[in-house]
Design a protein around this motif. Structure first.
Motif, PDB file in Angstrom:
ATOM      1  N   PRO A 175      -4.885   2.810  -7.729  1.00 17.30           N
ATOM      2  CA  PRO A 175      -4.626   3.509  -6.463  1.00 17.30           C
ATOM      3  C   PRO A 175      -3.186   3.996  -6.360  1.00 17.30           C
ATOM      4  O   PRO A 175      -2.257   3.333  -6.809  1.00 17.30           O
ATOM      5  N   ILE A 176      -3.022   5.166  -5.794  1.00 14.83           N
ATOM      6  CA  ILE A 176      -1.699   5.742  -5.537  1.00 14.83           C
ATOM      7  C   ILE A 176      -1.642   6.099  -4.058  1.00 14.83           C
ATOM      8  O   ILE A 176      -2.607   6.627  -3.501  1.00 14.83           O
ATOM      9  N   THR A 177      -0.536   5.794  -3.437  1.00 13.06           N
ATOM     10  CA  THR A 177      -0.374   6.167  -2.034  1.00 13.06           C
ATOM     11  C   THR A 177      -0.069   7.665  -1.950  1.00 13.06           C
ATOM     12  O   THR A 177       0.842   8.161  -2.619  1.00 13.06           O
ATOM     13  N   PRO A 195      -8.029   6.659   4.230  1.00 11.35           N
ATOM     14  CA  PRO A 195      -6.787   6.540   4.999  1.00 11.35           C
ATOM     15  C   PRO A 195      -6.128   5.178   4.803  1.00 11.35           C
ATOM     16  O   PRO A 195      -6.796   4.179   4.551  1.00 11.35           O
ATOM     17  N   VAL A 196      -4.831   5.162   4.944  1.00 17.73           N
ATOM     18  CA  VAL A 196      -4.073   3.911   4.933  1.00 17.73           C
ATOM     19  C   VAL A 196      -3.708   3.594   6.379  1.00 17.73           C
ATOM     20  O   VAL A 196      -3.010   4.367   7.036  1.00 17.73           O
ATOM     21  N   LEU A 197      -4.187   2.476   6.833  1.00 21.11           N
ATOM     22  CA  LEU A 197      -3.928   2.066   8.218  1.00 21.11           C
ATOM     23  C   LEU A 197      -2.734   1.118   8.260  1.00 21.11           C
ATOM     24  O   LEU A 197      -2.370   0.497   7.270  1.00 21.11           O
ATOM     25  N   ASP A 198      -2.150   1.053   9.434  1.00 18.10           N
ATOM     26  CA  ASP A 198      -1.068   0.107   9.706  1.00 18.10           C
ATOM     27  C   ASP A 198       0.145   0.305   8.809  1.00 18.10           C
ATOM     28  O   ASP A 198       0.851  -0.659   8.461  1.00 18.10           O
ATOM     29  N   ALA A 199       0.380   1.522   8.413  1.00 23.65           N
ATOM     30  CA  ALA A 199       1.612   1.797   7.671  1.00 23.65           C
ATOM     31  C   ALA A 199       2.767   1.950   8.651  1.00 23.65           C
ATOM     32  O   ALA A 199       2.570   2.230   9.836  1.00 23.65           O
ATOM     33  N   GLU A 221       6.021   2.837   4.533  1.00 28.77           N
ATOM     34  CA  GLU A 221       5.770   1.539   3.911  1.00 28.77           C
ATOM     35  C   GLU A 221       4.357   1.113   4.287  1.00 28.77           C
ATOM     36  O   GLU A 221       4.012   1.023   5.472  1.00 28.77           O
ATOM     37  N   THR A 222       3.546   0.878   3.297  1.00 32.33           N
ATOM     38  CA  THR A 222       2.151   0.531   3.538  1.00 32.33           C
ATOM     39  C   THR A 222       2.013  -0.988   3.625  1.00 32.33           C
ATOM     40  O   THR A 222       2.910  -1.733   3.202  1.00 32.33           O
ATOM     41  N   PRO A 223       0.909  -1.482   4.167  1.00 27.25           N
ATOM     42  CA  PRO A 223       0.739  -2.938   4.287  1.00 27.25           C
ATOM     43  C   PRO A 223       0.810  -3.671   2.960  1.00 27.25           C
ATOM     44  O   PRO A 223       1.176  -4.844   2.916  1.00 27.25           O
ATOM     45  N   ASP A 224       0.501  -3.015   1.873  1.00 31.60           N
ATOM     46  CA  ASP A 224       0.581  -3.715   0.583  1.00 31.60           C
ATOM     47  C   ASP A 224       1.990  -3.657  -0.017  1.00 31.60           C
ATOM     48  O   ASP A 224       2.207  -4.073  -1.155  1.00 31.60           O
ATOM     49  N   GLY A 225       2.956  -3.138   0.749  1.00 32.96           N
ATOM     50  CA  GLY A 225       4.335  -3.154   0.291  1.00 32.96           C
ATOM     51  C   GLY A 225       4.785  -1.893  -0.435  1.00 32.96           C
ATOM     52  O   GLY A 225       5.947  -1.771  -0.815  1.00 32.96           O
TER      53      GLY A 225
END
Lengths: 401, 753
Positions: free
Chosen positions: A24-26, A67-71, A126-130
């Motif tokens: 995965p890539i952001t 989508p990336v949530l909580d970034a 900054e995503t939840p996974d850092g």
């Protein structure tokens, strides 16, 4: 190339097997716009084959995605230490005036961050996974923009700009302060998916009869014209920064998986900026077909008197070969719009008409379907109007030969 | 510096036109021996004065010098296996002759090849590593796809890697495809391929000898880092009209040759055209808007001095012309017009200077152009490359142990790129590269002792525009341990001012886009070190083993971040190295002839801070090519090739490259694009294998010869991987294999009158 394709088609064996999931890539997509009140940043992840349910955490605007949530998303104006919006503008606001509930979109406070031509904005996600993705953009600017056709130059935005697509060439030009490239969008009034083209200069010339090579779902067997007579268009002139220019001019090759010019660190996508102005075009053409010309349509629909003028054009290149401006009084009141439809060699026609400006069925309320047979040589002719599952008959009449 | 080079050239030219004469009791008689059939030079022909013991042999170019001929009327005799012995009367004062000899099939073995004498001659007399010569018969009888092909045959030689079945591009000893100097009669060819690389531009029927050097090439050669492929167009036959032709599944060929009156001059013209477009048009309502055509011609005039003047021309074109959008009453049609091709014209003058020296002058123009357009005037992309070249050299013995060649020349390039839209009144790209390269060299074939051959040399080049001056020392050495065994070695430095602007790690490209060194684009450099041995077993079998090491500096690879508005940011520089061992066991003649070529290689590249194997880094490569008698009276060709896996960059996912609407301030659509691993070429395809078989029959017809043939490509139908396509928008993700050529039978017929 066709022969290569033929050889390849006869010689290649295609064998499909399942493989491991990808990495995965952001992916971050954001275009900063000084000319709009609220900015947003879309954060999603690349496709890895992990799940086919792309909407499990909400849908991404502009098509499915993950989508990336909580970034945590911030943008800072590095050129303006005293930015009243703050040194770091957090993109955690609610969208204003929008019912859009798409996921992965992070909204700025209204009017923030401050953007002036030449300012450098710095993005941090900054995503939840850092994962941390950063990028920067230099805000472009223009001191003015114009449209020119048929010897008429008009500053934009301004009044509706008319030109004859059969004889005129449309020139769009900006006077840049900072920036890199020009993006032009042409879409029928209210169309959410316009055609677009970009050029590496501050002006573009569009012949009125140019085929529409710029449409995203291009069909080789039915290439429409970019401009049809009898249609209102939204014409957007956008002056972009370098990042956005790189974003639109490059792509990953299907052979190598490389080629896209990525200006982000830690992720993929774009953090760009542009300024844009939109102006309406009223495109007319030569009247060179017996059926073309002005008609009056009048009668009663569901107890409401209607009386409009139809400036009708026919053409051979599009599936919708009948268009025309309609002005006057219609069912819901004043009407200033256009219709599209089809007409055959016997002048039988079908067309649809919307009360509200535009011609996008997906976003319109009641649609009026008109059907009949034109009488170009004169005299009245009946027109059947289908509206809310009922049929009404009104009369048509040629106003000019 | 340029003045000095011009002065040197002037001296060489001046020397070249000076001839010596004098009244002597005995004289030196020089000349050439050519084949009647096609005017090809005959090597190793014994030339003697009748009744005298003196005997000399012709060299590779058919030349000889017979000393001590009395200044009276004399008879000179000519003998060699495979030709009819003949003699010629030489009048008093005559010191040069041209002799044409007929073949003598009744004296020949059932199957012969002409390369053996050439190779043996080279083994005995020349210090030059890494050289292979093949001739027309070998090319014609090697099995291949639809038609025999010069470059496809070259790809089967040691040290040479082809990425796949779909490209005639090749990689010599760890070098990229743009590092190969490919010449037609001495004139460089920019992009020698048709149909996206499926076929080369060279018509094998018009080809004479082909010489291929994969390393340590001498000082006379410059401009490329990794190999030299010299394709010679043969002279036309000197007696009677000759007609050859071929009809294959893809094209028709016709070759006409013969003498030009009684001038001694000969001509050869050959043409080829694909005809699928005509067939489709004639048999169906559909159109196939593609064809390619090419033609080659040569006029050669042997000079009484023993020299010759020849003029070679080539023209080739691939054309795709498609009415993309049909005309309507409201709109003009839009045509997709694509064409590309090479053209060249070369003049070669050979002149014997006095009794010993030979002057050579080459002048040529070579062009390549590509045009892609949506017409009229919507979009136009064009690239044209042009080379004007002239070079001269003088080869002369110096004392008893040296043969020195000095020379120089100039190559003036112009490569232009244009991407514009007349309709949009926009020019997206306009770029030009115009390197001019002046060169001078000296090359010495030195025989210090009977067992040692040395070939020192140095080449100097000046690249105008880049303000670059280079000195390239080179040396070849050969030590004979026995009469049939020699140790060989070479070392040298090579420069290349031209680059192909492409992603060299993509397995396929239609053609190269050339750019040249300038104030920002560097000149690439490579150092070669080669060592090995050559062993002859009798007169027909040879074993060559060579190890090599090469370095590469200032190579370039396309930078996708190239901004069209900026010239000089089109590339990123790459360095690297390669080493390996090449083995060639070859039998030149007899009932079973052909070769076994094996290569072991390592290659690496450094881009930025990343070291990776290039796409052509194949560890083991084996090709066995056999030509022998087959069933039903046929000549059979068999080729089996095996290669260990080639690297590729794996894909790690996909992303949705979105389209943004400025008017709506939203995304409206997307294109799904594959994403490659950042680790270049970190995976490998499966191993490659392919067995091809061909059969060719020869029969008489109407006084001529008819040769029907059958070719079977990939007989075992091995699924060699061309590339992988991935889908990451589904679960599980999938990989689809696109294979190279499967089993394909093809047929055709050749005729000759």
């Amino acid at each position: 190339l066709l022969l290569v394709t033929a050889v390849a088609a006869t010689s290649c064996e295609l064998e499909e097997i399942p493989v491991d999931e990808g990495d995965p890539i952001t992916v971050v997509n954001a275009v900063m716009r000084p000319d709009v009140e609220q900015q947003w940043v879309l954060v999603e992840t690349s496709l890895t084959g992990a799940s086919e349910d792309f909407n499990e955490t909400g849908s991404v605007p502009g098509g499915v995605g993950r989508p990336v949530l909580d970034a945590f998303v911030t943008v800072a104006n590095a050129s303006f230490p005293g930015d009243p919006c703050g040194a770091q503008v957090a993109f955690d606001a609610e969208p204003v005036g929008s019912e859009d509930e798409t996921a992965g979109v992070y909204w700025s406070p209204v009017g923030c961050p401050t953007m002036r031509p030449g300012d450098t904005l710095e993005l941090r996600v900054e995503t939840p996974d850092g994962t941390v993705v950063t990028g920067s953009t230099e805000i472009p600017g223009i001191s003015g923009a114009t449209l020119t056709a048929g010897g008429v130059e008009q500053a934009i935005p301004g009044q509706i700009f008319a030109f004859n697509r059969d004889v005129d060439t449309l020139v769009a030009e900006v006077d840049p302060i900072r920036g890199r490239a020009l993006q032009i969008e042409v879409g029928e009034r209210g169309n959410a998916r316009p055609s677009w083209v970009f050029v590496d200069s501050s002006s573009i010339t569009l012949p009125g009869d140019i085929p529409n090579f710029f449409i995203s779902d291009f069909d080789f067997d039915d290439v429409p014209d970019l401009f049809l007579p009898g249609v209102y268009y939204d014409f957007t002139t956008a002056w972009t920064d370098r990042n956005y220019f790189d974003f639109v001019r490059s792509m990953n090759s299907p052979l190598s998986g490389r080629g896209f010019i990525n200006n982000l660190e830690g992720g993929l996508g774009v953090f760009g900026s542009m300024v844009a102005v939109t102006n309406e075009l009223r495109v007319v053409g030569n009247v060179d077909d017996p059926a073309e010309g002005r008609y009056q349509l009048s009668g009663v629909i569901d107890g409401v008197a209607v009386d409009i003028t139809w400036e009708l054009y026919t053409h051979a290149t599009n599936f919708a070969n009948l268009t025309g401006f309609v002005t006057g009084t219609w069912y819901f009141g004043d009407l200033d719009n256009y219709v599209t439809g089809r007409v055959d060699e016997t002048n039988r026609f079908d067309a649809r008409l919307f009360q509200e400006p535009g011609n996008d069925q997906d976003t319109r309320d009641p649609t009026f379907f008109l059907s009949g047979q034109l009488s170009p040589s004169g005299g009245t002719f009946p027109i059947t109007v289908f509206f809310r599952s009922e049929a009404y008959t009104i009369q048509g009449r040629r106003l000019t030969p | 510096m340029r003045v000095a080079l011009v002065a040197a050239l002037s001296v060489i030219l001046t020397i070249g036109i000076v001839t010596r004469s004098g009244a002597q009791q005995v004289r030196m008689v020089g000349g050439r021996v050519l084949a009647v059939a096609d005017s090809t030079p005959l090597a190793r022909v014994a030339v003697a004065l009748a009744g005298a013991p003196t005997l000399v042999r012709t060299d590779d170019s058919g030349r000889f010098r017979l000393p001590d001929v009395p200044n009276v009327t004399a008879w000179v005799t000519f003998r060699r296996i495979g030709v009819r012995p003949d003699s010629l009367q030489v009048s008093p004062a005559q010191d040069s002759i041209v002799m044409y000899l007929r073949s003598a099939p009744f004296e020949m073995a059932p199957i012969t090849a002409t390369a053996a004498p050439v190779a043996r001659e080279r083994f005995q007399n020349v210090a030059q590593t890494s050289t292979v010569t093949i001739d027309r018969e070998i090319i014609r009888n090697a099995p291949g796809f639809i038609e025999s092909d010069v470059i496809r045959t070259i790809q089967l030689l040691p040290g040479t890697i082809a990425l796949n079945d779909y490209t005639v591009g090749y990689h010599a000893r760890g070098g990229e495809a743009d590092q190969n100097l490919i010449q037609l009669d001495g004139v460089p060819v920019f992009n020698p391929s048709h149909l996206g690389g499926l076929f080369s531009t060279f018509d094998d029927a018009a080809v004479g000898n082909v010489t291929y050097l994969t390393g340590g090439f001498p000082a006379a050669y410059g401009g490329r880092l990794s190999s030299v492929l010299d394709v010679g167009v043969r002279n036309g036959r000197s007696e009677g009209l000759g007609v050859q032709g071929q009809i294959s599944l893809i094209s028709s060929k016709l070759l006409v040759e013969g003498p030009l009156g009684g001038t001694g001059a000969t001509y050869l013209f050959a043409g080829r055209r694909t005809y699928a477009d005509k067939v489709v048009g004639a048999l169906t309502d559909e159109t196939l808007p593609y064809y390619f055509a090419d033609g080659v011609g040569k006029v050669a005039l042997p000079l009484s001095s023993g020299g010759a003047i020849s003029l070679t021309g080539y023209w080739g074109r691939d054309v795709l012309d498609w009415e993309w959008i049909e005309a309507t009453e409201d709109r003009d049609p839009v045509d997709l017009e694509v064409n590309w091709g090479n053209a060249l014209l070369g003049l070669h003058v050979e002149h014997l200077v006095g009794e010993e020296a030979q002057f050579n002058f080459h002048a040529g123009v070579s062009t390549f152009s590509t045009n892609i357009g949506l017409e009229p005037g919507l979009v136009r992309v064009s690239n044209d490359a042009r080379l004007l070249s002239a070079r001269a050299s003088l080869t002369t013995p110096v004392g008893a142990h040296h043969e020195v060649q000095v020379g120089g020349g100039v190559e003036s390039y112009r490569m232009r790129y244009d991407f514009s839209s007349e309709a949009l009144d926009s020019r997206f790209l306009s770029a030009a590269y115009q390197p001019r390269i002046w060169s001078a060299f000296i090359d010495d074939q030195w025989i210090p002792t009977g067992r040692l051959l040395l070939r020192p040399g140095i080449r100097m080049e000046l690249v105008e525009g880049a303000d670059f001056v280079s000195f390239s020392p080179r040396i070849n050495a050969k030590v004979f341990l026995t009469e049939d065994l020699a140790l060989t070695g070479s070392a040298g430095r090579y420069y290349q001012a031209l680059h192909s602007l492409r992603d060299h790690n993509v397995p396929w490209s239609v053609f190269d886009f050339w750019i040249g060194a300038d104030s920002v684009t560097p000149v690439a450099r490579s150092d070669h070190l080669v060592g090995g041995f050559e062993k002859w077993f009798g007169g027909n079998v040879t074993l060559t083993v060579e190890g090599y090491h090469k370095t590469f500096d200032n190579l370039i690879t396309f930078d996708p971040a190239d901004d069209f508005a900026v010239q000089g940011d089109e590339y990123r520089t790459v360095s690297g190295n390669a080493w390996g061992v090449d083995v060639l066991l070859r039998q030149y003649a007899g009932g079973l002839r052909g070769w076994i070529a094996y290569s072991y290689a390592h290659a690496s590249r450094i881009l930025g801070d990343q070291e990776f194997p290039p796409a052509h880094d194949r560890r083991h490569n084996l090709n066995i090519v056999i030509q022998t008698n087959g069933p039903l009276g046929s000549e059979m060709g068999v080729r089996w090739g095996y290669g260990t896996p080639l690297p590729y960059t794996p894909f790690t996912g996909a992303w949705r490259h979105r389209e943004y609407s400025a008017g709506g301030h939203r995304f409206t659509d997307f294109n799904e694009e594959i994403v490659a691993s950042p680790d270049l070429n970190s995976a490998r395809f499966p191993a490659y294998g392919r067995l091809d078989v061909s059969f060719r029959w020869t029969t008489g017809l109407w006084g001529g010869t008819l040769r029907p043939y059958l070719q079977f490509v990939n007989v075992l139908n091995r699924r060699n991987v061309f590339l992988y396509a991935f889908e990451f928008d589904q679960t599980p993700p999938t990989r689809t294999t696109v294979t190279q050529l499967p089993f394909i039978p093809t047929f055709g017929v050749e005729f000759e009158f």
